[in-house]
Design an enzyme around this catalytic site. Structure first.
Site, PDB file in Angstrom:
ATOM      1  N   GLY A   1      45.313   9.411 -45.385  1.00 54.68           N
ATOM      2  CA  GLY A   1      44.302   8.659 -46.109  1.00 54.68           C
ATOM      3  C   GLY A   1      42.921   9.286 -46.131  1.00 54.68           C
ATOM      4  O   GLY A   1      41.947   8.573 -46.366  1.00 54.68           O
ATOM      5  N   LYS A   2      42.818  10.583 -45.921  1.00 54.47           N
ATOM      6  CA  LYS A   2      41.479  11.188 -45.864  1.00 54.47           C
ATOM      7  C   LYS A   2      40.750  11.093 -47.201  1.00 54.47           C
ATOM      8  O   LYS A   2      39.534  10.839 -47.231  1.00 54.47           O
ATOM      9  CB  LYS A   2      41.549  12.636 -45.382  1.00 54.47           C
ATOM     10  CG  LYS A   2      42.405  13.575 -46.205  1.00 54.47           C
ATOM     11  CD  LYS A   2      42.447  14.963 -45.573  1.00 54.47           C
ATOM     12  CE  LYS A   2      43.266  15.931 -46.414  1.00 54.47           C
ATOM     13  NZ  LYS A   2      44.701  15.557 -46.424  1.00 54.47           N
ATOM     14  N   THR A   3      41.479  11.291 -48.323  1.00 54.46           N
ATOM     15  CA  THR A   3      40.826  11.154 -49.623  1.00 54.46           C
ATOM     16  C   THR A   3      40.406   9.714 -49.875  1.00 54.46           C
ATOM     17  O   THR A   3      39.304   9.455 -50.368  1.00 54.46           O
ATOM     18  CB  THR A   3      41.754  11.641 -50.750  1.00 54.46           C
ATOM     19  OG1 THR A   3      42.093  13.013 -50.535  1.00 54.46           O
ATOM     20  CG2 THR A   3      41.087  11.489 -52.113  1.00 54.46           C
TER      21      THR A   3
ATOM     22  N   GLU B   1      41.241  18.693 -56.483  1.00 53.67           N
ATOM     23  CA  GLU B   1      42.685  18.488 -56.586  1.00 53.67           C
ATOM     24  C   GLU B   1      43.035  17.501 -57.681  1.00 53.67           C
ATOM     25  O   GLU B   1      43.960  17.724 -58.464  1.00 53.67           O
ATOM     26  CB  GLU B   1      43.237  18.002 -55.242  1.00 53.67           C
ATOM     27  CG  GLU B   1      44.755  17.933 -55.196  1.00 53.67           C
ATOM     28  CD  GLU B   1      45.264  17.614 -53.811  1.00 53.67           C
ATOM     29  OE1 GLU B   1      46.315  18.148 -53.429  1.00 53.67           O
ATOM     30  OE2 GLU B   1      44.613  16.817 -53.099  1.00 53.67           O
TER      31      GLU B   1
ATOM     32  N   ARG C   1      41.688   5.401 -58.809  1.00 56.53           N
ATOM     33  CA  ARG C   1      41.694   4.979 -57.404  1.00 56.53           C
ATOM     34  C   ARG C   1      40.489   4.100 -57.091  1.00 56.53           C
ATOM     35  O   ARG C   1      40.585   3.139 -56.334  1.00 56.53           O
ATOM     36  CB  ARG C   1      41.689   6.199 -56.490  1.00 56.53           C
ATOM     37  CG  ARG C   1      43.004   6.927 -56.413  1.00 56.53           C
ATOM     38  CD  ARG C   1      43.026   7.849 -55.223  1.00 56.53           C
ATOM     39  NE  ARG C   1      44.325   8.488 -55.046  1.00 56.53           N
ATOM     40  CZ  ARG C   1      44.695   9.111 -53.957  1.00 56.53           C
ATOM     41  NH1 ARG C   1      43.862   9.171 -52.925  1.00 56.53           N
ATOM     42  NH2 ARG C   1      45.872   9.674 -53.852  1.00 56.53           N
TER      43      ARG C   1
ATOM     44  N   GLN D   1      42.217  20.005 -44.501  1.00 60.78           N
ATOM     45  CA  GLN D   1      43.598  19.819 -44.089  1.00 60.78           C
ATOM     46  C   GLN D   1      43.769  20.142 -42.612  1.00 60.78           C
ATOM     47  O   GLN D   1      42.981  20.879 -42.023  1.00 60.78           O
ATOM     48  CB  GLN D   1      44.522  20.719 -44.913  1.00 60.78           C
ATOM     49  CG  GLN D   1      44.690  20.285 -46.355  1.00 60.78           C
ATOM     50  CD  GLN D   1      45.708  21.153 -47.064  1.00 60.78           C
ATOM     51  OE1 GLN D   1      45.900  22.318 -46.727  1.00 60.78           O
ATOM     52  NE2 GLN D   1      46.353  20.608 -48.072  1.00 60.78           N
TER      53      GLN D   1
ATOM     54  N   ARG E   1      42.909  23.462 -40.109  1.00 55.06           N
ATOM     55  CA  ARG E   1      43.696  24.512 -40.743  1.00 55.06           C
ATOM     56  C   ARG E   1      42.859  25.719 -41.158  1.00 55.06           C
ATOM     57  O   ARG E   1      41.793  25.592 -41.724  1.00 55.06           O
ATOM     58  CB  ARG E   1      44.396  23.934 -41.986  1.00 55.06           C
ATOM     59  CG  ARG E   1      45.355  24.893 -42.671  1.00 55.06           C
ATOM     60  CD  ARG E   1      46.141  24.180 -43.740  1.00 55.06           C
ATOM     61  NE  ARG E   1      46.974  25.101 -44.495  1.00 55.06           N
ATOM     62  CZ  ARG E   1      47.737  24.751 -45.516  1.00 55.06           C
ATOM     63  NH1 ARG E   1      47.781  23.479 -45.886  1.00 55.06           N
ATOM     64  NH2 ARG E   1      48.455  25.635 -46.170  1.00 55.06           N
TER      65      ARG E   1
ATOM     66  N   GLY F   1      38.851  28.497 -37.221  1.00 57.13           N
ATOM     67  CA  GLY F   1      38.150  27.844 -36.130  1.00 57.13           C
ATOM     68  C   GLY F   1      36.677  27.657 -36.424  1.00 57.13           C
ATOM     69  O   GLY F   1      35.993  26.891 -35.749  1.00 57.13           O
TER      70      GLY F   1
ATOM     71  N   ARG G   1      27.801  16.455 -32.775  1.00 56.70           N
ATOM     72  CA  ARG G   1      26.775  17.319 -32.191  1.00 56.70           C
ATOM     73  C   ARG G   1      25.583  16.529 -31.654  1.00 56.70           C
ATOM     74  O   ARG G   1      24.902  16.952 -30.725  1.00 56.70           O
ATOM     75  CB  ARG G   1      26.289  18.319 -33.249  1.00 56.70           C
ATOM     76  CG  ARG G   1      25.635  19.564 -32.666  1.00 56.70           C
ATOM     77  CD  ARG G   1      25.021  20.426 -33.755  1.00 56.70           C
ATOM     78  NE  ARG G   1      25.981  20.906 -34.724  1.00 56.70           N
ATOM     79  CZ  ARG G   1      26.711  22.002 -34.588  1.00 56.70           C
ATOM     80  NH1 ARG G   1      26.601  22.729 -33.499  1.00 56.70           N
ATOM     81  NH2 ARG G   1      27.555  22.373 -35.537  1.00 56.70           N
TER      82      ARG G   1
END
Length: 502
Positions: free
Chosen positions: A224-226, A250, A259, A371, A393, A396, A437
């Site tokens: 559900g990130k989008t 995308e 949406r 991602q 992904r 780092g 941070r």
């Protein structure tokens, strides 16, 4: 026989110009560097060997730079000795030329001003070279124009990045601004210092989206990130009337708005797609759709968006529309076109670093979706499914560049329906603040309405999920019996359906 008149071709003098240069200023700068030991520190940030137009001046500066880097004294004799060591003394005109440079300058009083002149001339030469390369290849019919555009963007981006200069600031004005921000925060409800996300529990930890911050929202497909980012954009733009830019790499703008309609009007996404609404849903659509009128939400659907394009578009949004926050769905679909990389990881590193730089440059928060790799799905049951920073992904550097990293995690997707305190996790999502941070890291629990692709605040009386780092645990589905074991399907919609991946 009449004399034939010759047609002399016109000579194009466009490229007969001498390149931007200031050789006399170069001599003054080099001479000043050899008579003042502190001069190099004053100009080293924006002057390099290639800044000089005259090749022999490049070699002399390289010798001076080498002496400084090795903490050796810099004067006529040491520079001559270094040039001998480099094997370039005769190439620059021998000892007499070095002595001439040193004797022609009385002081280093204006060396900073002079060095900035050289830096500007060097930048102008870079731009001329860039433009010449672009024009030459544009005339070549064998060159693909689209590829040339990408290469041109990358070359110009590299030039701009190399010539970005920043300066230090004495602390007094910074303290003054901090006190102004503190007073403004005290006047706001809840002590928010940034843009409210619309989620009280999240804002309590982060104090809202902060200017110049890069926030990463990450999760596996179907988490559900989008939807979370879109729900946040809806809260910011509709509820708080704060201009928001949303770059969707995308989905098309129509899919994104569908949406948003589902989210706002509480109508299932599948029905928005087919148009098969009942009378109550049509009434709800008519009643709630007005909320989207003149909303300060600006959508860009450029696929394979490059960093250079993003910088240009984002600046325009901020300047023309007063945009205060930018969201990008998602980072791994972006490119750093025209630049050469040894690996995709290196390219993603440049992208994430550029996003952080853009946030600082525009002084607005940037929210980028990311991602996670498949390591999450390959791990065991229960708590092992919780995403970790190492799951980000391809690079780092995303973790390193981000000010905040949030993971969207729905335990029920992995058939985990209760925590150890017996709290029901169905229809709930865990927002894991894995990096912060400027503050604490903890978990925030929100409601999730999959049919509307919407995240919601929980009621005040709803139990909060235990934070596993405080000793709590999430039980697997094997700990739940009876009616509690009626799970929702792993994917609520069929593959290919626009709501299949939240």
């Amino acid at each position: 026989m009449p004399e034939t008149k010759r047609n002399n071709p016109k000579i194009d003098n466009t490229y007969a110009h001498v390149q931007p240069q200031a050789v006399d200023v170069e001599r003054v700068v080099l001479g000043a560097l050899m008579i003042d030991k502190d001069a190099f520190a004053m100009i080293s940030e924006h002057i390099k060997a290639e800044t000089f137009y005259e090749p022999r001046h490049q070699k002399i500066f390289a010798a001076i730079q080498s002496l400084n880097l090795h903490d050796k004294p810099v004067d006529v004799l040491t520079v001559i000795d270094q040039l001998k060591h480099d094997g370039t003394l005769e190439e620059i005109g021998g000892e007499p030329y070095v002595l001439e440079l040193s004797s022609s300058v009385a002081s280093s009083a204006h060396i900073e001003y002079h060095s900035k002149i050289l830096a500007q001339k060097h930048l102008a030469r870079q731009l001329i070279s860039y433009a010449g390369m672009l024009e030459t290849q544009a005339f070549d019919e064998s060159v693909d124009v689209d590829e040339l555009m990408q290469k041109a963007e990358g070359a110009l981006f590299e030039i701009s990045q190399k010539n970005i200069q920043s300066d230090y600031t004495q602390i007094n004005p910074v303290v003054k601004q901090a006190m102004i921000n503190l007073q403004k925060s005290a006047e706001r409800d809840g002590g928010l210092t940034g843009i409210p996300t619309g989620y009280a529990a999240l804002d309590e930890v982060t104090s809202g989206l902060q200017n110049s911050d890069l926030m990463i929202i990450a999760g596996r497909p179907a988490m559900g990130k989008t939807s979370f980012a879109l729900s946040m954009a809806k809260n910011i733009a509709i509820d708080h009337k704060i201009p928001t830019g949303f770059f969707t790499l995308e989905m098309s703008d129509t899919q994104l708005v569908n949406r948003l309609i589902s989210n706002t009007c509480e109508i299932a996404g599948s029905k928005i797609l087919t148009g098969q609404l009942n009378s109550d849903e049509w009434e709800r659509l008519d009643r709630n759709l007005a909320q989207l009128d003149n909303v300060p939400l600006y959508i860009d659907q450029t696929p394979s968006l490059s960093i250079f394009e993003l910088r240009t578009k984002a600046r325009r949004m901020v300047r023309s529309e007063g945009v205060k926050v930018i969201m990008i769905d998602y980072l791994q679909l972006m490119t750093a076109s025209g630049m050469r990389f040894n690996s995709r990881q290196e390219e993603v590193s440049i992208i994430s670093r550029s996003l952080k730089g853009l946030a600082k440059d525009l002084n607005i928060p940037i929210v980028a979706l990311s991602q996670l790799n498949r390591a999450v799905d390959n791990r065991g049951d229960g708590m092992d499914k919780r995403p970790q920073l190492s799951d980000l992904r391809e690079s780092g550097s995303i973790e390193q560049d981000a000010d905040i990293v949030l993971f969207v995690h729905r335990p029920e997707y992995y058939k985990i329906y209760q925590d150890t305190n017996g709290n029901d996790l169905r229809g709930k999502a865990q927002i894991i603040i894995a990096k912060h941070r400027k503050g604490a890291t903890k978990d925030v629990l929100l409601g999730f309405r999959g049919e509307y692709t919407r995240f919601e605040n929980l009621r005040n009386d709803a139990p909060l999920m235990s934070d596993p780092r405080d000793g709590g645990e999430i039980l697997s589905s094997r700990s739940v019996t009876g009616a509690d074991q009626a799970p929702p399907p792993d994917m609520p919609f069929a593959a290919g359906h626009p709501d299949a991946e939240f």
